[in-house]
Design a protein around this motif. Structure first.
Motif, PDB file in Angstrom:
ATOM      1  N   ASN A  73      -6.693   9.301   4.084  1.00 49.57           N
ATOM      2  CA  ASN A  73      -8.089  10.255   4.364  1.00 49.57           C
ATOM      3  C   ASN A  73      -9.091   9.514   4.156  1.00 49.57           C
ATOM      4  O   ASN A  73      -9.898   9.773   3.212  1.00 49.57           O
ATOM      5  CB  ASN A  73      -7.822  11.608   3.716  1.00 49.57           C
ATOM      6  N   PRO A  74      -9.293   8.438   4.927  1.00 47.77           N
ATOM      7  CA  PRO A  74     -10.504   7.376   4.548  1.00 47.77           C
ATOM      8  C   PRO A  74     -11.773   8.008   5.040  1.00 47.77           C
ATOM      9  O   PRO A  74     -11.979   9.192   5.936  1.00 47.77           O
ATOM     10  CB  PRO A  74     -10.049   6.149   5.416  1.00 47.77           C
ATOM     11  N   HIS A  75     -12.863   7.145   4.807  1.00 48.82           N
ATOM     12  CA  HIS A  75     -14.085   7.469   5.570  1.00 48.82           C
ATOM     13  C   HIS A  75     -14.594   6.277   6.151  1.00 48.82           C
ATOM     14  O   HIS A  75     -14.251   5.209   5.914  1.00 48.82           O
ATOM     15  CB  HIS A  75     -15.259   8.025   4.429  1.00 48.82           C
ATOM     16  N   TRP A  76     -15.641   6.622   7.098  1.00 47.79           N
ATOM     17  CA  TRP A  76     -16.499   5.320   7.762  1.00 47.79           C
ATOM     18  C   TRP A  76     -16.795   4.424   6.692  1.00 47.79           C
ATOM     19  O   TRP A  76     -17.505   4.710   5.599  1.00 47.79           O
ATOM     20  CB  TRP A  76     -17.365   5.824   8.615  1.00 47.79           C
ATOM     21  N   MET A  85      -8.297   3.574  -0.173  1.00 48.36           N
ATOM     22  CA  MET A  85      -8.603   3.132   1.187  1.00 48.36           C
ATOM     23  C   MET A  85      -8.439   1.638   1.054  1.00 48.36           C
ATOM     24  O   MET A  85      -8.631   1.091  -0.082  1.00 48.36           O
ATOM     25  CB  MET A  85     -10.073   3.277   1.726  1.00 48.36           C
ATOM     26  N   THR A  86      -8.019   1.043   2.076  1.00 44.24           N
ATOM     27  CA  THR A  86      -7.749  -0.324   2.057  1.00 44.24           C
ATOM     28  C   THR A  86      -8.622  -1.077   2.782  1.00 44.24           C
ATOM     29  O   THR A  86      -9.448  -0.511   3.774  1.00 44.24           O
ATOM     30  CB  THR A  86      -6.466  -0.510   2.768  1.00 44.24           C
ATOM     31  N   VAL A  87      -8.821  -2.303   2.719  1.00 42.53           N
ATOM     32  CA  VAL A  87      -9.793  -3.447   3.248  1.00 42.53           C
ATOM     33  C   VAL A  87      -9.062  -3.481   4.874  1.00 42.53           C
ATOM     34  O   VAL A  87     -10.075  -3.526   5.660  1.00 42.53           O
ATOM     35  CB  VAL A  87      -9.947  -4.685   2.554  1.00 42.53           C
ATOM     36  N   GLY A  88      -8.059  -3.638   4.710  1.00 43.31           N
ATOM     37  CA  GLY A  88      -7.258  -3.831   6.205  1.00 43.31           C
ATOM     38  C   GLY A  88      -7.062  -2.659   7.061  1.00 43.31           C
ATOM     39  O   GLY A  88      -7.313  -1.475   6.393  1.00 43.31           O
ATOM     40  N   PRO A  89      -6.432  -2.767   8.366  1.00 44.30           N
ATOM     41  CA  PRO A  89      -6.805  -1.877   9.141  1.00 44.30           C
ATOM     42  C   PRO A  89      -5.551  -0.933   9.240  1.00 44.30           C
ATOM     43  O   PRO A  89      -4.972  -0.605  10.441  1.00 44.30           O
ATOM     44  CB  PRO A  89      -6.821  -2.216  10.524  1.00 44.30           C
ATOM     45  N   VAL A 105       0.984  -1.217   0.005  1.00 43.99           N
ATOM     46  CA  VAL A 105       0.103   0.035  -0.089  1.00 43.99           C
ATOM     47  C   VAL A 105       0.800   1.345  -0.057  1.00 43.99           C
ATOM     48  O   VAL A 105       1.594   1.445   0.856  1.00 43.99           O
ATOM     49  CB  VAL A 105      -0.874  -0.070   1.387  1.00 43.99           C
ATOM     50  N   ARG A 106       0.931   1.796  -1.097  1.00 51.18           N
ATOM     51  CA  ARG A 106       1.860   3.153  -1.177  1.00 51.18           C
ATOM     52  C   ARG A 106       1.432   4.334  -1.083  1.00 51.18           C
ATOM     53  O   ARG A 106       0.232   4.786  -1.231  1.00 51.18           O
ATOM     54  CB  ARG A 106       2.137   3.292  -2.756  1.00 51.18           C
TER      55      ARG A 106
END
Length: 596
Positions: free
Chosen positions: A325-328, A276-280, A253-254
């Motif tokens: 800068n992800p979202h819920w 955004m990624t699937v993992g945390p 993840v870059r």
């Protein structure tokens, strides 16, 4: 240094300095109270907390040097708290708590408490305390709901009286309820320590002078930051880094960062970074912003008071829906520990192109944070413990990197073996420096550590994040990568099985772990890496290489094959052979670059 703000001050220099230092002391006293009163080992022994004070407009005024990644993020927490509970509705000793990553927080274990401070009925500022709680009931998941209790801004104390129903809900959503009330009261004590220090200042100087001191210390830091930025050549400087995977994919993840330096300001742009990624590992805006600020602070007059005046000269572009800068409901559990460190490493590598004679090579760039459970074989009681096995820092323009030192994201410490074995059914079988883990260079990186923790009863790795398992920490200015990190299981018969990172046969396993079971007598083994090297290793003083070999920091084989230093059987320097070997390695490198 004489600046424009010095000429514009309303306060005399002595009063200004007394107030500036008092703001810092207030935060130091908060931390003393929190550490001494807390119940959780991760707080009182591992120092995973931060305390800060803010002015009436919620600008950072003072902080302790605990976890840099917390500090700039905490003003987002305080502002979210006051949006939910306007200051007109708050009174003396009211306290708001939150940990929601999408409403002022970062990751769920970091719990922030905010208290307004009044003097003669008027708002004087805010006290804010953030502590990493041992457990909030979550783990490794693809949805934020799976990461444990998520608190929006909530009133925890009203007029100094606790919200017992809310505290009961919190205790019902953790594996370690025995720590909760003690840690809450310790954070409350820290807030009240700040309240008392505010009152002392207001009584001595008057509240208007204290507020003026806040304004002037912000302006002072801003001017010092401007002067520091002017020392960096104008230009555009770019770099990339990555987390090895999000745990649900084998793909890195870059992140892409572009620094634009112009005059006395810096624009920081993350366009081009992955979605955004699937993992945390997703990093909320507050966490990403905080990582930018602390990574730049190292090179923008670190002697300046640490406050929001610095932020005024740094402008951020963080595209939405990226992992920065992800979202819920994107999960964020590893954001403060793995993601922030990669942001800092990329910024340092970009700065290496602007100020190569001042930059430090990247560190191990990870906290290597894990949370594990261990069952007592005699009582059946389940215990939860956590640790932060550190790696090395990168080489500098004048010195080797530090060994086994927490990443710049925090000034935390590892869990002491003596405390761990006293409190939990585990045994530390090894905690030793790792030979050849540092990046080679004229000034090499510091080394990492080999850790082995045995489970006396059944065990589980609830969660662990790390990175640098693909290629180690990068060097700068000709310095080399460090060794790779790796996670392993040691069976009862002594066999080692790689569970994260690169296996001996070349197979790579995702390094984000969750739900990994251990039988009684099995051990979790972690090999952390060192920092990257600074400068060409063939220019390192041969005697320093020989000394490293004698101290088991560097092996005799690496000394010869990487540094070109030949040692006799008694580990003394063979200077003639060294000169010949260095010429050979130099010619080999030059021929390879021509072929490329």
């Amino acid at each position: 240094m004489t600046t424009n703000i010095t000429k514009q001050r309303k306060l005399d220099p002595i009063t200004f300095e007394v107030l500036r230092r008092s703001f810092e002391y207030t935060c130091e006293r908060m931390s003393q109270v929190l550490q001494k009163a807390s119940f959780s080992p991760i707080i009182y022994d591992m120092v995973d907390y931060s305390n800060a004070i803010f002015d009436p407009d919620i600008n950072l005024i003072g902080q302790t040097a605990n976890c840099p990644v917390h500090i700039a993020a905490m003003h987002f927490s305080a502002r979210a708290s006051i949006r939910k509970f306007p200051i007109e509705e708050l009174g003396v000793d009211d306290v708001i708590v939150l940990n929601d990553p999408y409403d002022g927080g970062t990751h769920t274990p970091d719990v922030t408490m905010t208290m307004p401070v009044f003097y003669d009925g008027a708002l004087l500022g805010f006290a804010v305390s953030r502590a990493h709680w041992t457990d909030v009931g979550g783990g490794f998941d693809t949805h934020l709901a799976g990461e444990g209790l998520r608190l929006p801004p909530s009133l925890l104390y009203k007029g100094g009286k606790p919200n017992k129903e809310l505290i009961s809900v919190i205790k019902n959503n953790t594996r370690t309820p025995q720590y909760i009330e003690g840690d809450i009261q310790a954070q409350l004590g820290a807030l009240r320590a700040a309240r008392d220090e505010f009152a002392r200042l207001a009584e001595k100087y008057g509240p208007d002078v204290v507020r003026q001191g806040m304004r002037e210390v912000l302006d002072y830091t801003q001017e010092m930051t401007k002067e520091a930025i002017k020392q960096i050549p104008d230009g555009v400087y770019e770099a990339t880094d990555y987390v090895d995977s999000d745990g649900f994919s084998n793909e890195p993840v870059r992140l892409q960062v572009r620094l634009t330096v112009k005059g006395d300001s810096i624009d920081v742009d993350f366009k081009g970074s992955d979605p955004m990624t699937v993992g945390p590992i997703n990093s909320p805006y507050a966490n990403t912003a905080s990582a930018v600020y602390y990574s730049l602070k190292f090179f923008l007059n670190p002697e300046a008071p640490a406050n929001a005046g610095m932020y005024r000269q740094i402008h951020l572009t963080i595209p939405e829906n990226t992992w920065l800068n992800p979202h819920w409901p994107a999960p964020t559990l590893g954001c403060t520990t793995v993601s922030s460190s990669k942001i800092a490493a990329a910024i340092w590598m970009a700065l290496a192109k602007a100020i190569p004679d001042k930059i430090v090579a990247p560190t191990c760039s990870d906290a290597n944070w894990y949370v594990a459970s261990a069952t007592d074989p005699d009582t059946g009681e389940l215990h939860v413990f956590t640790d932060l096995p550190a790696g090395g820092w990168g080489g500098t323009p004048t010195h080797d990197g530090m060994h086994v030192t927490m990443d710049p994201l925090g000034n935390c410490q590892n869990l002491p073996a003596e405390i761990a074995e006293l409190l939990f059914p585990i045994r530390f079988n090894a905690f030793e420096m790792r030979t050849d883990s540092a990046g080679a260079g004229r000034f090499r990186g510091g080394v990492g550590v080999h850790v082995e923790v045995e489970f006396i009863g059944r065990g589980e790795m609830i969660w662990m994040e790390c990175s640098r398992t693909r290629e180690g920490s990068p060097g700068v200015n000709g310095g080399m990568h460090s060794a790779r990190q790796r996670q392993l299981r040691k069976t009862r018969d002594g066999q080692l099985q790689t569970i994260g990172g690169l296996d001996d046969d070349g197979t790579w396993h995702p390094q984000m772990l969750g739900g990994v079971q251990f039988k009684p007598g099995e051990s979790f083994v972690f090999e952390s890496t060192g920092g990257g090297g600074w400068g060409d290793p063939l220019t390192r003083d041969p005697e320093l290489v020989a000394q490293d070999v004698r101290e088991d920091i560097v092996s005799k084989k690496q000394a010869e094959n990487v540094y070109g230093v030949v040692l006799t059987d008694t580990l003394t320097l063979d200077l003639l052979a060294t000169n010949a070997k260095r010429i050979e390695l130099s010619n080999h490198r030059n021929s390879k670059s021509v072929l490329r």
